[in-house]
Structure formats: C-alpha cells, structure tokens
Design a protein around this motif. Structure first.
Motif, PDB file in Angstrom:
ATOM      1  N   ILE A  11       0.864  -1.180   0.000  1.00 14.54           N
ATOM      2  CA  ILE A  11       0.000   0.000   0.000  1.00 14.54           C
ATOM      3  C   ILE A  11       0.898   1.227   0.000  1.00 14.54           C
ATOM      4  CG2 ILE A  11      -1.649   1.237   1.510  1.00 14.54           C
ATOM      5  CD1 ILE A  11      -2.896  -1.158   0.143  1.00 14.54           C
ATOM      6  N   ARG A  12       0.489   2.262  -0.713  1.00 11.20           N
ATOM      7  CA  ARG A  12       1.323   3.453  -0.807  1.00 11.20           C
ATOM      8  C   ARG A  12       0.639   4.665  -0.170  1.00 11.20           C
ATOM      9  NH1 ARG A  12       3.557  -0.329  -2.771  1.00 11.20           N
ATOM     10  NH2 ARG A  12       5.020  -0.400  -4.510  1.00 11.20           N
ATOM     11  N   SER A  40      -1.558 -10.249  -8.213  1.00 10.64           N
ATOM     12  CA  SER A  40      -2.004  -9.485  -9.385  1.00 10.64           C
ATOM     13  C   SER A  40      -2.772 -10.402 -10.327  1.00 10.64           C
ATOM     14  CB  SER A  40      -0.796  -8.892 -10.114  1.00 10.64           C
ATOM     15  OG  SER A  40      -1.202  -8.435 -11.393  1.00 10.64           O
ATOM     16  N   GLU A  60       6.996 -10.869  -6.943  1.00 14.53           N
ATOM     17  CA  GLU A  60       6.442  -9.669  -6.303  1.00 14.53           C
ATOM     18  C   GLU A  60       7.587  -8.706  -6.030  1.00 14.53           C
ATOM     19  OE1 GLU A  60       3.388  -8.767  -5.045  1.00 14.53           O
ATOM     20  OE2 GLU A  60       2.223 -10.628  -4.951  1.00 14.53           O
ATOM     21  N   PHE A  82      -0.070   0.524 -11.677  1.00 16.03           N
ATOM     22  CA  PHE A  82      -1.058   1.493 -11.204  1.00 16.03           C
ATOM     23  C   PHE A  82      -0.297   2.817 -11.157  1.00 16.03           C
ATOM     24  CE2 PHE A  82      -2.709  -2.094  -8.269  1.00 16.03           C
ATOM     25  CZ  PHE A  82      -3.475  -2.619  -9.290  1.00 16.03           C
ATOM     26  N   ALA A 104       7.968  -5.751 -20.826  1.00 12.91           N
ATOM     27  CA  ALA A 104       6.649  -5.369 -21.348  1.00 12.91           C
ATOM     28  C   ALA A 104       5.864  -4.756 -20.195  1.00 12.91           C
ATOM     29  CB  ALA A 104       5.914  -6.599 -21.872  1.00 12.91           C
ATOM     30  N   LEU A 108      -3.444  -0.296 -15.744  1.00 17.21           N
ATOM     31  CA  LEU A 108      -4.293   0.902 -15.768  1.00 17.21           C
ATOM     32  C   LEU A 108      -3.512   2.177 -16.086  1.00 17.21           C
ATOM     33  CD1 LEU A 108      -6.503   0.191 -12.612  1.00 17.21           C
ATOM     34  CD2 LEU A 108      -7.129  -0.078 -15.015  1.00 17.21           C
ATOM     35  N   GLU A 128      -6.889  -4.191 -22.223  1.00 18.09           N
ATOM     36  CA  GLU A 128      -6.915  -5.532 -21.627  1.00 18.09           C
ATOM     37  C   GLU A 128      -5.934  -6.452 -22.355  1.00 18.09           C
ATOM     38  OE1 GLU A 128     -10.968  -6.903 -21.511  1.00 18.09           O
ATOM     39  OE2 GLU A 128     -11.524  -5.375 -20.052  1.00 18.09           O
ATOM     40  N   PHE A 363      -6.667  10.854 -11.027  1.00 20.76           N
ATOM     41  CA  PHE A 363      -5.880   9.870 -11.770  1.00 20.76           C
ATOM     42  C   PHE A 363      -5.820  10.296 -13.236  1.00 20.76           C
ATOM     43  CE2 PHE A 363      -7.248   7.238  -8.168  1.00 20.76           C
ATOM     44  CZ  PHE A 363      -6.049   6.629  -7.838  1.00 20.76           C
TER      45      PHE A 363
END
Ligand code: B12
Length: 450
Positions: A11-12, A40, A60, A82, A104, A108, A128, A363
């Motif tokens: 979490i940021r 993920s 991770e 993100f 690659a 979002l 997607e 965002f």
C-alpha cells in the motif's frame, strides 16, 4: 524464453502525519494488512494466455520498490502498473533493460500514458491484455523493436472465453486473499473513477459457471481461501447476481466484493448473498448527503439520485448479516470543512461496520483530471506517485489543501480509534441480531470475527 510476471505489492501513502496515525490505529491497519498482499490477477491472466513452450515465473516487487534478484534471469518480464507505483515500476524496468532483459508494461496507468511508458519498456500495451499478449511474446522472441501495442487490434477480449488465471504460479506465498473477477467494468461513469474504465471496454458479466470454475481452481490449491472479487460493481444485474449466489453457496467460501447501493432494494438477493458466504460489500458512497454528489456520475446522476436513501439502505444491507465497508471521498467540490464531522456522524448513525476515507484523487485519463488540470487546480502535475488516494495533490473548491489534509487526519484519528470501531461494530451486531430474532434466522457464528 523464461518469462517473469512482476507484480508490485503493498500500500502506498506519502503524507507523514497520516502514516504515523495509520501505524497506531487498529481499524486502518487491519484493512491495509488484509489487502496489501493480494496477488495481481491481471498478470495471472496473462500467464494463462502465454503460448506454450515458455517457462513462467511470478514475482512480487517489495513495497520499497525493489525487485527480487531472480527476475534478472528472465528473458522477458511483464510488469503491471497502477499510477501510484509507476515510477517505481519504471525504475525497475530501466534496471532490467540495462541488464539486457526485455520488458513489457501494461495495466491501468500505462494504458492512459503509453508514450511516457515507452521511454522505459520495450513493449507497452494499452488495454486488456489477454488477446494481445501472445503477440507481445512473439515480438520479444524475435527481439523486435520497441513499440506500443493497442489491445483492440487483436479484437476485444470476450469475457465468456477467459481462461483460469494461473493461480498455481503463486506457489505457497502467504496470501490471505485471492482475487477472482465475476464482471469487468461498471455501467456508471463517476468522473473520478480510474478503474477498469481506463481499459476502454464496456461493463460485461462473466458466465457464472466460469466464476465457479475459477474459485474451485483456487480451492484445489488453498482449500480455505478467502475470495475478494476484483470487480467494480458486482450486483448490477440482480437476477444474474442471484444465480451467482446460488452457485456459490455449495462451495462454502467466504467472499468480499464491491457493488453499488442498489443491492439494498432486493431483500432476496441480500439473503442469498449472506447464505452464499458474503462477508462484506464495499460501497462507494462518496459523500453522506446529496449536495456534493450532483453531477459526479456522468451518465444518469446515479450517486446524487440515491444518496437520500443511503441511511436506510445501509441499515437494510447490514441487517441481513452482510457488513458494509462504506467509502467516502473527502474534498469533493461541494465539500466545506464541515464534511469531516458529517462523515463521522454518518458512520456512527448507520452504524457502518467498516469505513474507508480517501481524498479526491485526479488519476490520469479521468474526466476529473482533465477538469482540474484545465482549471489549474493540480498542485504538482504528473506526480503520479501522489495518486495514492491518501495524498492531497489538488486545490479543493471550498477549503485549502491544508484544511483537507488536517481534516483527513482529524477524521482518521476518530473513525478508526478503538472506541469508534467498537461502537460501529457493536451497532452492526445489534442491528443484525434484532432482525434475525424476528425472522428466525441464526447469524453464522464465524461472522462474529469477520
Ligand atoms: C486488487 C487491487 C489491488 C491489489 C493489487 C495486487 C497486485 N499486486 O496487483 C493491492 C491491494 C496491492 C492494491 C494496491 C493499490 N491499489 Co489497488 N486495486 C485493486 C482492485 C480492487 C482490483 C484490481 C484487479 O485485480 N483488476 C482485475 C485485473 C484482471 O485487471 P488489471 O489488473 O487491470 O489487468 C488487466 C489489464 O490492465 C492488462 N494488464 C495489466 N497489467 C499488465 C501487464 C502487461 C505486460 C500487459 C500486456 C497487460 C497488463 O491486462 C489485464 C487483463 O486484462 C482495483 C479496483 C477494481 N475494482 O478494479 C484497485 C485499484 C487498481 N487500486 C488502486 C489504487 C489507487 C491502489 C493503491 C495506490 C492504494 C494505495 N494507497 O496504496 C495501491 C497501489 C500500490 C501498488 N502496490 O501498486 C486504483 C488504481 C487507479 C490507477 N489508475 O492507478 C484502483 C483502480 C482502485 C481505485 N479506487 O481507483 N490494489
């Protein structure tokens, strides 16, 4: 090739005062710990869509932005982004490419900022990933020149054809929840939303049988797994939702999901949800009263139209034994500094079992970002690392940025302290007990520890 799938975990938040509060407040820390270790799902889908003949490994990156050493043994690494962690992801991508590993990037953030990402990755994917991913793998195999792929060029992803995500790649890491999607997108269009809508597709539901298949695949690996539906809005279609619940019930699984307030209008659905193992629904209320919600949802003014019924609706949901995590956005254009006390009273009035407060966040790619940028209200443009939902990076309309920060601290301290958390939870159990006494249903004992 050896292909690595690198997720960013944790979490940021940057605001030091908030972090200090967060470290000492049980209600806040509890939820952060629960969700901070979700895998993920996007990368697990890509892994499932990888052409045969490659060796796959899931990694991770740590919360401090460092990558595991083993990832350097890969030929190609897929990174999911993100906004809040995208600079960390770019730094990792730069280091990997420096050491000759092809990279690659998708997800979002880079789907709305592909040109920015192209400075750090060989292949950038907009949208997607499932259908375009095999083309990216082939490009990497042939060492083709860096380029941006538009997912649409491979045809739209059909959610009736999604494979089982490669949950097996997660090994025995201690995840406390696993994610599954029952649907993609949301029929509403809130101006601040930076979720699946960023990927350019409409709202779509998956076949219930496929959802059940995916959960069974998780249960085969982790028999007692708790499932978090990574949906934007699960129960838009009530009759499909009932079918989902009926088929979930025999799995004996506990789950959490995000939905909108309209579930309250269907008591049969609420009963089915409870009996199917629903432990909590997260609902974006955004503001306790109608005023500040005017125009937020761009298609049909959904949020402002329903806000008048919030109190009743939330009580109805909880009285069916399903806890609600009510989410509020602080600093909407209609909010004055009174909003902090209003949210506190509302959360106690319901009372809400769980509450999430975040600050309005622009965002990239959202109508909100466009509007605030046009009005010159973004404080530090392109500081995507501040898109944490906890850091203030814009000038609110009816208070100063400092008032918003201080209000957030004030509210955090009160909402999540022991007394308030206990009060809200006790209130939930009283509400539920009352109803179950009158209708003769027994509250499942394990909910007491939800
Ligand atoms: C699960 C989740 C998490 C998990 C993520 C686990 C992980 N390691 O990935 C955890 C709990 C760690 C998390 C953390 C955060 N999250 Co979060 N999270 C979600 C949630 C609920 C579901 C995401 C999901 O699984 N989607 C389903 C998958 C299938 O979709 P996808 O990831 O987009 O993947 C598809 C495409 O994007 C693409 N793709 C993705 N990656 C790649 C890579 C390549 C190479 C390619 C080709 C394609 C590709 O293909 C995939 C399949 O179609 C969403 C809300 C929601 N309802 O969607 C918020 C959401 C994504 N989170 C959000 C935020 C803000 C955060 C935090 C910043 C919160 C905070 N303050 O810390 C942190 C970010 C820190 C970090 N570690 O990155 C925002 C992000 C908005 C944005 N545009 O950046 C969302 C949308 C919620 C919101 N309120 O707006 N989150």
């Amino acid at each position: 090739m050896k292909i690595g799938f690198l997720a960013m975990s944790g979490i940021r938040a940057h605001d030091p005062e908030l972090l200090a509060l967060g470290l000492t407040l049980p209600g806040f820390v509890e939820r952060s710990k629960t969700i901070a270790s979700l895998p993920s799902l996007g990368l697990l889908y890509l892994a499932a869509c990888t052409p045969d003949g490659h060796e796959l490994q899931y990694f991770e990156a740590e919360s401090d932005g460092t990558e595991p050493a083993d990832v350097y043994a890969c030929d190609l690494v897929a990174i999911s982004t993100f906004s809040a962690q995208v600079f960390e992801a770019y730094a990792i991508a730069d280091r990997l490419r420096y050491r000759g590993v092809r990279v690659a990037m998708g997800g979002l953030h880079v789907s709305v900022e592909p040109a920015e990402a192209a400075a750090h990755a060989d292949y950038v994917v907009v949208g997607e990933g499932e259908r375009i991913w095999p083309e990216v793998v082939r490009a990497a195999e042939r060492c083709e020149l860096p380029r941006i792929f538009h997912a649409g060029s491979a045809g739209p992803v059909d959610v009736h054809q999604l494979p089982v995500p490669r949950f097996d790649l997660l090994g025995d890491r201690p995840y406390n929840r696993f994610t599954v999607q029952t649907s993609r997108g949301c029929p509403w269009r809130c101006d601040f939303c930076a979720s699946t809508v960023m990927l350019g597709q409409r709202y779509r539901k998956r076949p219930v049988a496929d959802v059940i298949r995916d959960i069974r695949a998780i249960q085969a690996l982790h028999p007692h797994a708790f499932i978090e539906f990574a949906d934007d809005n699960t129960f838009v279609d009530k009759s499909w939702g009932k079918d989902l619940c009926r088929q979930l019930a025999p799995l004996n699984v506990k789950w959490f999901t995000e939905t909108d307030i309209s579930v309250a209008d269907d008591p049969d659905l609420l009963n089915l949800m409870r009996d199917a193992g629903c432990r909590q629904v997260l609902i974006g209320l955004e503001s306790p009263a109608q005023g500040a919600l005017q125009g937020i949802e761009l298609h049909a003014n959904f949020k402002a139209r329903t806000a008048g019924r919030y109190l009743d609706a939330l009580r109805r949901i909880q009285s069916h034994g399903v806890t609600v995590n009510g989410c509020f956005i602080l600093g909407l254009d209609g909010h004055t500094p009174e909003i902090f006390e209003d949210v506190l009273s509302f959360a106690r009035d319901v009372p809400l079992y769980d509450v999430q407060i975040t600050v309005l966040t622009a965002f990239p790619g959202t109508p909100l970002h466009e509007r605030l940028a046009r009005e010159g209200r973004v404080l530090a443009p392109r500081r995507w690392d501040l898109c944490t939902l906890f850091d203030v990076n814009y000038r609110p309309a009816l208070m100063s940025p400092q008032e918003l920060r201080q209000g957030m601290h004030w509210l955090t301290e009160r909402l999540y302290d022991d007394e308030c958390t206990r009060f809200r939870r006790k209130g939930f159990f009283a509400l539920t007990k009352e109803r179950f006494k009158t209708c003769g249903v027994r509250l499942q004992p394990d909910l007491r520890s939800a």
